[in-house]
Design a protein around this motif. Structure first.
Motif, short mmCIF file in Angstrom:
data_model
loop_
_atom_site.label_atom_id
_atom_site.label_comp_id
_atom_site.label_asym_id
_atom_site.label_seq_id
_atom_site.Cartn_x
_atom_site.Cartn_y
_atom_site.Cartn_z
N TYR A 22 3.93 13.59 -4.65
CA TYR A 22 4.34 14.96 -4.93
C TYR A 22 3.45 15.64 -5.97
N ASP A 23 3.40 16.95 -5.86
CA ASP A 23 2.81 17.81 -6.89
C ASP A 23 4.01 18.50 -7.53
N PRO A 24 4.38 18.09 -8.73
CA PRO A 24 5.63 18.57 -9.29
C PRO A 24 5.66 20.07 -9.55
N LEU A 25 4.49 20.62 -9.90
CA LEU A 25 4.44 22.06 -10.10
C LEU A 25 3.05 22.54 -9.74
N ASP A 26 2.92 23.00 -8.49
CA ASP A 26 1.61 23.48 -8.04
C ASP A 26 1.41 24.92 -8.53
N GLY A 27 0.20 25.16 -9.06
CA GLY A 27 -0.10 26.51 -9.55
C GLY A 27 0.51 26.75 -10.92
N TYR A 44 -0.78 15.03 -1.80
CA TYR A 44 0.43 15.77 -2.19
C TYR A 44 0.26 17.28 -2.12
N GLU A 45 -0.83 17.75 -1.55
CA GLU A 45 -0.93 19.19 -1.27
C GLU A 45 -1.19 19.42 0.22
N LEU A 46 -2.27 18.84 0.76
CA LEU A 46 -2.66 19.15 2.14
C LEU A 46 -1.78 18.46 3.19
MN MN Z 1 -1.46 21.48 -6.93
#
Ligand code: MN
Ligand code: AHG
Ligand code: MN
Length: 313
Positions: free
Chosen positions: A109-114, A257-259
């Motif tokens: 996971y990406d806990p907080l993208d951006g 965890y993004e694409l």
């Molecule tokens: Mn990200």
């Protein structure tokens, strides 16, 4: 389906998963992530970085939001009883929760993208990829579920367990209820989100973007992967690209965890996701921070990008 008279669109997340005969442990895992998002959205909205729900161990230090979001999510997954391994954008190694992987799930996971966008009050999100068993280095096509949570004017969860893509919205009781079911992408884009520096685009990518503009597509780019993808999915008519760049052949976005999770969701909605040469979901991950170029959205536009890149590089 659902209680008589109760429209499908008031069904909460747990009931929806149960009524669609989802695996009980997968349902539990998804509901734990939903629970964690309540504390994450609270810390984003209030800037209260020592929120209840994370032990007061963290309270004394002012944590960056992405680190705090990581700890909130990791704690809930680690205590869920259904997780074997974890990979997070905020940690450098695989976190082993249980040596016993049988019947459990592994989560990237990406806990907080951006996260940097919070300071300028733009929308951010959590992105989650779920596999059965202990191995997180499988091609994205092997995911059993993927979801993102978008912390925008509304807090929504977009989820697929392989049976279509559905949106749940957080209500005033902080419960997720079904608001869109079986979302579908159109064939052709009317908006495009061009990531990365345009002057570093290859000839093929430049030609693809000029072609989109010639056909009247409008630029919609916030710098947040989750809101940018969400706009393309909900409008059904868009393409997002963060392509190979001169000096950065693998672009910027991370595969695990993004694409992979976004590609799973968009393919489930009838769209496509490609590196510009092969489907994202067919990539064999080598390492935790693998990156890949990405063209994702309406099938026709992704196919045209592949054709132009095959011809022009
Ligand atoms: Mn990200
Ligand atoms: P993160 O904040 O997790 O590092 O990810 C940010 C990513 C993604 O949200 C977005 O699509 C991309 O960075 C934007 O990159 P540029 O600022 O280079 O456009
Ligand atoms: Mn992040």
């Amino acid at each position: 389906m659902g209680e008589p008279g109760k429209t499908k669109f008031q069904i909460n997340l747990r009931r929806y998963l149960r009524e669609n005969d989802e695996n009980r442990d997968l349902t539990r895992l998804i509901c734990e992530i939903a629970e964690a998002s309540k504390y994450i959205v609270n810390s984003i909205r209030t800037g209260d970085l020592g929120v209840a729900g994370t032990s007061n161990l963290y309270g004394e230090e002012q944590l960056a939001l992405d680190v705090l979001s990581d700890r909130i999510l990791r704690k809930r997954l680690a205590h869920s009883g259904v997780v074997a391994n974890i990979v997070s954008e905020e940690t450098n190694d695989i976190i082993t929760v249980s040596e016993e992987c049988e019947g459990k799930y592994s989560v990237a996971y990406d806990p907080l993208d951006g996260s940097s966008l919070v300071d300028v009050n733009l929308a951010v999100g959590t992105i989650v990829s779920i596999y059965e068993g202990g191995n997180l280095f499988l091609p994205g096509r092997k995911q059993v579920a993927a979801l993102y949570i978008l912390y925008g004017p509304r807090t929504t969860m977009v989820l697929s367990t392989g049976n279509g893509v559905h949106e749940f919205s957080m209500n005033q009781l902080m419960e997720y209820t079904l608001t869109r079911e079986n979302m579908r992408m159109d064939e052709k884009a009317s908006i495009y989100a061009p990531g990365g520096q345009r002057n570093l685009y290859s000839k093929g990518t430049e030609s693809f973007v000029s072609d989109l503009e010639r056909h009247g597509a409008k630029l919609r780019y916030s710098g947040g992967f989750v809101p940018d993808i969400n706009q393309i999915l909900l409008k059904g008519k868009g393409v997002f690209l963060y392509p190979h760049l001169k000096g950065h052949p693998n672009g910027k976005l991370r595969l695990l965890y993004e694409l992979n999770p976004m590609a799973f969701l968009i393919e489930q909605a009838g769209g496509a996701a490609s590196t510009g040469r092969i489907p994202i979901l067919d990539l064999q991950p080598e390492g935790i921070d693998d990156r890949a170029p990405v063209f994702i959205g309406c099938k026709e536009d992704v196919a045209r990008a592949e054709t132009m890149i095959a011809e022009l590089g």
